[in-house]
Design a protein around this motif. Structure first.
Motif, PDB file in Angstrom:
ATOM      1  N   PRO A  30     143.241 -52.134 -31.624  1.00 39.04           N
ATOM      2  CA  PRO A  30     142.874 -53.553 -31.480  1.00 39.04           C
ATOM      3  C   PRO A  30     144.051 -54.457 -31.815  1.00 39.04           C
ATOM      4  N   ALA A  31     143.953 -55.711 -31.407  1.00 42.96           N
ATOM      5  CA  ALA A  31     144.993 -56.673 -31.785  1.00 42.96           C
ATOM      6  C   ALA A  31     144.910 -56.889 -33.295  1.00 42.96           C
ATOM      7  N   TRP A  32     146.028 -57.210 -33.915  1.00 36.20           N
ATOM      8  CA  TRP A  32     146.054 -57.453 -35.360  1.00 36.20           C
ATOM      9  C   TRP A  32     145.039 -58.514 -35.746  1.00 36.20           C
ATOM     10  N   THR A  33     144.912 -59.531 -34.912  1.00 33.07           N
ATOM     11  CA  THR A  33     143.980 -60.614 -35.238  1.00 33.07           C
ATOM     12  C   THR A  33     142.534 -60.107 -35.292  1.00 33.07           C
ATOM     13  N   ALA A  34     142.267 -58.988 -34.613  1.00 38.05           N
ATOM     14  CA  ALA A  34     140.891 -58.475 -34.612  1.00 38.05           C
ATOM     15  C   ALA A  34     140.659 -57.469 -35.737  1.00 38.05           C
ATOM     16  N   VAL A  35     141.724 -57.133 -36.452  1.00 39.82           N
ATOM     17  CA  VAL A  35     141.594 -56.105 -37.491  1.00 39.82           C
ATOM     18  C   VAL A  35     141.041 -56.725 -38.779  1.00 39.82           C
ATOM     19  N   ARG A  36     141.375 -57.995 -38.997  1.00 42.55           N
ATOM     20  CA  ARG A  36     140.903 -58.653 -40.224  1.00 42.55           C
ATOM     21  C   ARG A  36     139.727 -59.572 -39.895  1.00 42.55           C
ATOM     22  N   ALA A  37     138.884 -59.791 -40.874  1.00 41.85           N
ATOM     23  CA  ALA A  37     137.741 -60.690 -40.675  1.00 41.85           C
ATOM     24  C   ALA A  37     137.682 -61.638 -41.865  1.00 41.85           C
ATOM     25  N   PRO A  38     137.063 -62.810 -41.698  1.00 42.65           N
ATOM     26  CA  PRO A  38     136.955 -63.738 -42.830  1.00 42.65           C
ATOM     27  C   PRO A  38     136.307 -63.056 -44.040  1.00 42.65           C
ATOM     28  N   ALA A  39     136.682 -63.534 -45.228  1.00 42.77           N
ATOM     29  CA  ALA A  39     136.152 -62.947 -46.466  1.00 42.77           C
ATOM     30  C   ALA A  39     134.636 -63.117 -46.513  1.00 42.77           C
ATOM     31  N   PRO A  40     133.943 -62.185 -47.142  1.00 43.34           N
ATOM     32  CA  PRO A  40     132.476 -62.309 -47.215  1.00 43.34           C
ATOM     33  C   PRO A  40     132.059 -63.504 -48.069  1.00 43.34           C
ATOM     34  N   ASP A  91     132.563 -85.469 -58.334  1.00 40.11           N
ATOM     35  CA  ASP A  91     132.067 -85.295 -56.962  1.00 40.11           C
ATOM     36  C   ASP A  91     133.108 -84.644 -56.067  1.00 40.11           C
ATOM     37  N   ALA A  92     134.349 -85.119 -56.224  1.00 41.16           N
ATOM     38  CA  ALA A  92     135.430 -84.569 -55.388  1.00 41.16           C
ATOM     39  C   ALA A  92     135.634 -83.102 -55.727  1.00 41.16           C
ATOM     40  N   LEU A  93     135.567 -82.776 -57.014  1.00 41.76           N
ATOM     41  CA  LEU A  93     135.771 -81.386 -57.410  1.00 41.76           C
ATOM     42  C   LEU A  93     134.649 -80.492 -56.867  1.00 41.76           C
ATOM     43  N   LEU A  94     133.414 -81.031 -56.914  1.00 39.01           N
ATOM     44  CA  LEU A  94     132.285 -80.246 -56.376  1.00 39.01           C
ATOM     45  C   LEU A  94     132.472 -79.974 -54.887  1.00 39.01           C
ATOM     46  N   GLU A  95     133.007 -80.983 -54.193  1.00 41.64           N
ATOM     47  CA  GLU A  95     133.231 -80.825 -52.749  1.00 41.64           C
ATOM     48  C   GLU A  95     134.226 -79.693 -52.488  1.00 41.64           C
ATOM     49  N   VAL A  96     135.307 -79.680 -53.262  1.00 42.33           N
ATOM     50  CA  VAL A  96     136.326 -78.633 -53.078  1.00 42.33           C
ATOM     51  C   VAL A  96     135.740 -77.272 -53.446  1.00 42.33           C
ATOM     52  N   ALA A  97     134.977 -77.231 -54.544  1.00 41.57           N
ATOM     53  CA  ALA A  97     134.389 -75.951 -54.972  1.00 41.57           C
ATOM     54  C   ALA A  97     133.442 -75.426 -53.897  1.00 41.57           C
ATOM     55  N   THR A  98     132.682 -76.338 -53.270  1.00 42.14           N
ATOM     56  CA  THR A  98     131.775 -75.922 -52.195  1.00 42.14           C
ATOM     57  C   THR A  98     132.568 -75.287 -51.057  1.00 42.14           C
ATOM     58  N   GLU A  99     133.686 -75.919 -50.721  1.00 39.50           N
ATOM     59  CA  GLU A  99     134.553 -75.384 -49.660  1.00 39.50           C
ATOM     60  C   GLU A  99     135.072 -73.992 -50.027  1.00 39.50           C
ATOM     61  N   LEU A 100     135.494 -73.849 -51.295  1.00 34.96           N
ATOM     62  CA  LEU A 100     136.035 -72.547 -51.730  1.00 34.96           C
ATOM     63  C   LEU A 100     134.959 -71.461 -51.622  1.00 34.96           C
ATOM     64  N   LEU A 101     133.719 -71.838 -51.986  1.00 30.89           N
ATOM     65  CA  LEU A 101     132.619 -70.864 -51.855  1.00 30.89           C
ATOM     66  C   LEU A 101     132.362 -70.548 -50.388  1.00 30.89           C
ATOM     67  N   ARG A 102     132.448 -71.591 -49.548  1.00 30.38           N
ATOM     68  CA  ARG A 102     132.136 -71.426 -48.119  1.00 30.38           C
ATOM     69  C   ARG A 102     133.094 -70.458 -47.426  1.00 30.38           C
ATOM     70  N   VAL A 103     134.357 -70.440 -47.870  1.00 32.14           N
ATOM     71  CA  VAL A 103     135.318 -69.531 -47.217  1.00 32.14           C
ATOM     72  C   VAL A 103     135.478 -68.223 -47.997  1.00 32.14           C
ATOM     73  N   GLY A 104     134.669 -68.047 -49.014  1.00 36.81           N
ATOM     74  CA  GLY A 104     134.730 -66.787 -49.765  1.00 36.81           C
ATOM     75  C   GLY A 104     135.922 -66.693 -50.700  1.00 36.81           C
ATOM     76  N   ALA A 105     136.493 -67.857 -51.062  1.00 37.91           N
ATOM     77  CA  ALA A 105     137.652 -67.838 -51.957  1.00 37.91           C
ATOM     78  C   ALA A 105     137.219 -67.856 -53.420  1.00 37.91           C
ATOM     79  N   ALA A 106     135.955 -68.219 -53.684  1.00 37.44           N
ATOM     80  CA  ALA A 106     135.441 -68.257 -55.053  1.00 37.44           C
ATOM     81  C   ALA A 106     134.091 -67.557 -55.090  1.00 37.44           C
ATOM     82  N   VAL A 107     133.753 -67.038 -56.269  1.00 33.61           N
ATOM     83  CA  VAL A 107     132.429 -66.403 -56.435  1.00 33.61           C
ATOM     84  C   VAL A 107     131.758 -66.959 -57.683  1.00 33.61           C
ATOM     85  N   ARG A 108     130.438 -66.973 -57.675  1.00 29.03           N
ATOM     86  CA  ARG A 108     129.698 -67.408 -58.865  1.00 29.03           C
ATOM     87  C   ARG A 108     129.764 -66.316 -59.919  1.00 29.03           C
ATOM     88  N   VAL A 109     129.782 -66.759 -61.164  1.00 24.51           N
ATOM     89  CA  VAL A 109     129.801 -65.760 -62.249  1.00 24.51           C
ATOM     90  C   VAL A 109     128.396 -65.673 -62.820  1.00 24.51           C
TER      91      VAL A 109
END
Ligand SMILES: C[S@@+](CC[C@H](N)C(=O)[O-])C[C@H]1O[C@@H](n2cnc3c(N)ncnc32)[C@H](O)[C@@H]1O
Lengths: 313, 374
Positions: free
Chosen positions: B266-276, B356-374
């Motif tokens: 497969p193409a390299w771009t198809a080998v990786r997938a967004p984080a869960p 509020d701004a921090l919550l917005e960024v944290a939501t984004e981080l969760l949305r892309v799988g860059a952060a997890v809840r503890v």
């Protein structure tokens, strides 16, 4: 690997042996030529029209051709462009179809050259290399299909017969939204011819302009963004023959999976005011013709209506 | 004195010969025909392909020396105004994260039982390694060819009486290696590869019909061009036909001869997938998050750098099979503040950021799988 019989190419033209086998068995089951014909030099080329939109538009003959190919993959080489592939895969899942889409993305290769090359390649594959080729096309193979035209001409020049499986043309979908009486005929043109090639219309007959909004003479329509450019040119050309308030109907498809026939009626002067979707057409009623032909027809219903349930509800 | 046969580091990372069969396996294979007897010259073997494969195509190399080298090369490229190079190096640098997590498995897989995914990973690793080390591409495919110093170091002391290079394919670089080391060349058993044909680039267009027919017939699975053919429409159309008909042609065009062993790579771009991503309710100021990836501040996403537009952006980098995600710098600042113990409210206070701004960024981080809840 499927083995083909080949005769030496020397000694006589390709026509010196005429294969008498028919490509269609009793009951309509399609078999590759060589299954019957042990001495035939050439393979075969079948152009399969798959209808303009939904899988249920396919003819039985087309369905049989696809099913034969999926049942016996070693005997057939199947080729197609994107839309045709999607239709064929819906009918014959697992069919291996070689994608011709690359022809649209080669630098320095315009559509006319790509279609000529495609015709050369597929006729060579069938008639020189001896393969049984299925070329899948959307709609009817005989309406505005430059590659099919080139294949037919090439095959004729080589005195080779091709098999053509007709398909329903887009015209059937488009005419769903107009009331065409037929009383003063019908002209069919590419919008490109009118906008850029100076073709004048017969104002006494209704005209259907296909390839509306496409920005290349050979059907470059990957998105709608550039359509107003051509719509403006077309409006100006039509304005030389028709009044600004002449009604015109933009006829298009809602796209997959439903492919509903959609339409809007506007005045000619407003033609370039908004982009039109890919695969649009323009209905230009005649001057002085019946009002009916200038009316946007009600959409037909796709679902089968069960009269009993209608009554009960 | 026993001879030493040196195998060149091409035409691709080698597939290790199978382990000798056990007695059980032999009895299983009883019905199979005897394998052909091969000429195997007696003597010591040094397989440079295996040496460099096991030294360079490793997670340790990619997330250590290769990444640091790319950082220096990025600086050099940007300072010299070579934006195209800068963009290429930055993309390679960002890929060292995912590659570091994928390359050891790919190496293992390729060495024992080559498949398409392992080939795609190794090919991307090859491109990254080549940029990091500043080596040139070898005689075939994307595989970097070690520079003279690296070759000599790997070979050790050379004895022209005892050492020779073993050639196994016209494109394995054996001649080049023999010349570089000043030792003789000996022709060995050819590499076992599916049927293919070598074609001079200038012959492509005139031989198109013959090659297309042979590919369609299955006589060859791919045509290997011995160079870049002239850039003209007839060439593009001919290459299109080869790809249409040759089962391994797309893979060979992309990966060189290695593609013959993994036609479905497969193409390299198809080998990786967004984080869960976990499907949770939006975070509140009481939520405690931890970072699931690294974050870095860089001079722009590659596309923008290529256009000469340098401006700091953030990038989220996973040590896993996920592509980098380009974000606003603030997302990296927040990510770095997540430690798995303090709440988002405490973090907002510590950063002096509006909650509020921090919550917005944290939501984004969760949305892309860059952060997890503890
Ligand atoms: C190059 S022609 C090919 C027509 C095809 N041979 C056929 O018979 O359907 C393509 C044009 O047909 C029209 N067309 C094709 N599919 C359509 C659809 N589903 N609905 C409306 N128009 C369509 C559009 O004008 C489009 O630009």
């Amino acid at each position: 690997m499927h083995r083909r019989q080949k005769l030496p190419q020397s000694g006589g033209s390709q026509m010196s042996h005429r294969c008498t086998a028919t490509a269609t068995e009793p009951h309509g089951a399609i078999r590759p030529h060589s299954v019957r014909c042990e001495v035939c030099v050439s393979g075969s080329l079948t152009i399969v029209g798959l209808g303009p939109a939904r899988p249920e538009h396919l003819t039985q003959e087309a369905v049989q051709a696809l099913q034969a190919a999926v049942a016996d993959p070693h005997s057939w080489r199947v080729y197609g462009l994107a839309h045709a592939r999607a239709l064929a895969e819906a009918i014959a899942p697992g069919l291996q179809i070689r994608s011709l889409d690359y022809l649209y993305g080669l630098t320095g290769v315009d559509r006319p050259l790509a279609y000529a090359d495609l015709a050369e390649m597929l006729t060579r594959r069938a008639f020189s290399d001896g393969h049984h080729v299925l070329y899948l096309v959307a709609g009817s193979p005989l309406f505005y299909n430059d590659a099919v035209l080139a294949i037919r001409r090439r095959a004729a020049a080589q005195e080779q017969a091709i098999r053509l499986i007709h398909g329903m043309a887009f015209l059937d979908l488009v005419l769903d939204r107009v009331y065409w009486t037929g009383h003063s005929g019908l002209a069919l043109w590419s919008a490109w011819n009118v906008a850029f090639d100076g073709v004048a219309l017969d104002v006494g007959a209704p005209t259907l302009l296909v390839q509306l909004g496409e920005f290349g003479s050979s059907g470059d329509a990957l998105n709608e963004d550039r359509s107003p450019e051509m719509l403006g040119k077309l409006r100006d050309r039509l304005r030389r023959q028709y009044p600004a308030d002449h009604p015109v109907l933009v006829l298009y498809s809602s796209g997959p999976p439903e492919y509903r026939s959609e339409g809007r009626r506007i005045e000619l002067s407003a033609l370039a005011d908004q982009p039109v979707p890919v695969y649009s057409n323009l209905w230009v009623p005649s001057i002085g013709g019946p009002d009916l032909e200038a009316t946007l027809a009600a959409p037909s219903v796709r679902r089968m209506v069960d009269p009993l349930s209608e009554v009960l509800s | 004195m026993s001879l030493r046969f040196i195998l060149p580091p091409g035409p691709f990372p080698p597939v290790d010969p199978p382990e000798p069969d056990t007695e059980d396996e032999l009895s299983d294979d009883f019905d199979l025909p005897e394998p052909e007897t091969e000429f195997v010259p007696a003597g010591e073997r040094l397989d440079l392909g295996a040496v460099f494969r096991d030294r360079l195509y490793t997670g340790h190399h990619l997330d250590g020396p290769a990444r640091s080298a790319l950082q220096s090369r990025l600086k050099e490229a940007l300072e010299s105004g070579d934006m195209a190079k800068g963009a290429e190096v930055l993309a390679a640098w960002a890929d060292t994260w995912s590659l570091s997590a994928m390359v050891d498995d790919a190496n293992e897989q390729w060495s024992t039982d080559p498949d398409g995914v392992s080939l795609s990973v190794l090919t991307r690793a090859a491109e990254v390694i080549e940029l990091a080390l500043g080596w040139k591409t070898g005689p075939n495919g994307p595989w970097p060819w070690p520079d003279a110093a690296a070759l000599r170091a790997a070979v050790g002391a050379i004895d022209p009486e005892r050492d020779c290079v073993l050639a196994r394919h016209p494109l394995d670089g054996a001649e080049q290696l023999a010349e570089a080391l000043g030792i003789p060349l000996q022709v060995g058993n050819p590499l076992a590869l599916p049927p293919h044909v070598l074609v001079a680039p200038e012959e492509l267009v005139e031989r198109r019909a013959e090659l297309g027919a042979a590919l369609a017939e299955g006589t060859y699975t791919a045509v290997v061009l011995l160079g870049e053919p002239p850039d003209m429409p007839a060439t593009a159309l001919a290459r299109g036909e080869l790809r249409l008909e040759g089962d391994a042609q797309v893979a060979v065009d992309r990966h060189g001869l290695a593609g013959l062993l993994a036609p479905d790579a497969p193409a390299w771009t198809a080998v990786r997938a967004p984080a869960p991503v976990a499907a949770d309710a939006p975070p509140t100021l009481d939520t405690v998050l931890d970072a699931a990836c690294d974050g870095a501040l860089v001079p722009g996403p590659p596309g923008r750098i290529r256009r000469g537009d340098l401006d700091t952006v953030g990038v989220l980098l996973w040590v896993g099979p996920h592509p980098p995600v380009w974000v606003a710098p603030v997302a990296v600042h927040v990510l770095r503040g997540l430690n798995g113990t303090r709440s988002l409210g405490q973090l907002a206070e510590a950063m002096g950021a509006p909650p509020d701004a921090l919550l917005e960024v944290a939501t984004e981080l969760l949305r892309v799988g860059a952060a997890v809840r503890v």
